[in-house]
Motif scaffolding. Structure first.
Motif: not given
Length: 241
Positions: A138-148
């Motif tokens: 999860a740490g490599v996800l973009s900001h938007g992907q973390k919100q999703w």
């Protein structure tokens, strides 16, 4: 099921953060909370999720949320996100969702070995658009992907009330659009409440808008109605009006 808030009041050491707020939050509609910084938006959500002590009443499924501990509120089907995504960054997308799904599993079941993605988790990954990233940390996800991913964690918990604190802050225009469409997909049958400052996003996706100022509701209606409200223009929208 409708969440009804009556005369909610939250006070911190003599400072009144929420002053007699009443709201009707209905399923199937995207309900946005807007207002200047310090208006009480996050404090209101804190009170509904057991993180701030409030008086009045917040009635959901015959229970008063204000009288319940936060973990009991979660089990009742009320979930929230925060302004900064709270995911386990060292774990994969799949693992984050599987852990979130475990909130409704017996403790002994959490210890059993897992083979592949449980059906519900797989469905949610598809809904939030993260299937291809299932095994990524999860740490490599973009900001938007973390919100999703956070929204997905509420979905696997079967949250019927979702309180989202500035979910599109810091997103690109494309991510904001995808997030709005995601909220529309998940809103049928759920009560989705969004705290937001991005007025373009509000105008694009809100069904109902409630405006808070100094801990009080000063207006409520559609985005178009709110935009024309003289008091809202004065205290919040300013030149954007």
């Amino acid at each position: 099921m409708t969440l009804t808030v009556n005369d909610l009041r939250v006070e911190f050491d003599g400072f009144v953060a929420i002053d007699g707020v009443s709201l009707t939050l209905e399923p199937g509609r995207l309900h946005f909370l807007i207002g200047p910084n310090g208006a009480g938006k996050t404090t209101l959500v804190d009170a509904l999720t057991g993180l701030a002590k409030g008086s009045g009443e917040a009635r959901y499924r015959t229970r008063d949320l204000l009288a319940l501990a936060s973990h009991r509120i979660t089990r009742l089907g009320v979930g929230r996100t925060f302004q900064t995504a709270t995911v386990f960054e060292e774990l994969s997308v799949l693992q984050n969702l599987d852990i979130a799904a475990g909130v409704h599993r017996a403790r002994w079941r959490l210890m059993l070995p897992r083979r592949g993605a449980p059906e519900r988790v797989a469905e949610v990954m598809e809904t939030v658009g993260l299937t291809e990233l299932a095994d990524r940390p999860a740490g490599v996800l973009s900001h938007g992907q973390k919100q999703w991913l956070e929204i997905g964690m509420l979905l696997v918990q079967d949250s019927s009330v979702m309180l989202l604190d500035e979910p599109v802050a810091g997103m690109s225009a494309e991510e904001r659009e995808e997030t709005g469409e995601l909220l529309r997909r998940i809103s049928p049958g759920r009560t989705v409440v969004v705290i937001e400052h991005d007025m373009d996003f509000v105008r694009r996706f809100a069904d109902v808008v409630t405006v808070l100022h100094a801990g009080k509701v000063i207006a409520e209606g559609t985005a178009a109605e709110i935009r024309e409200d003289a008091q809202v223009q004065l205290v919040y929208l300013g030149e954007d009006a």
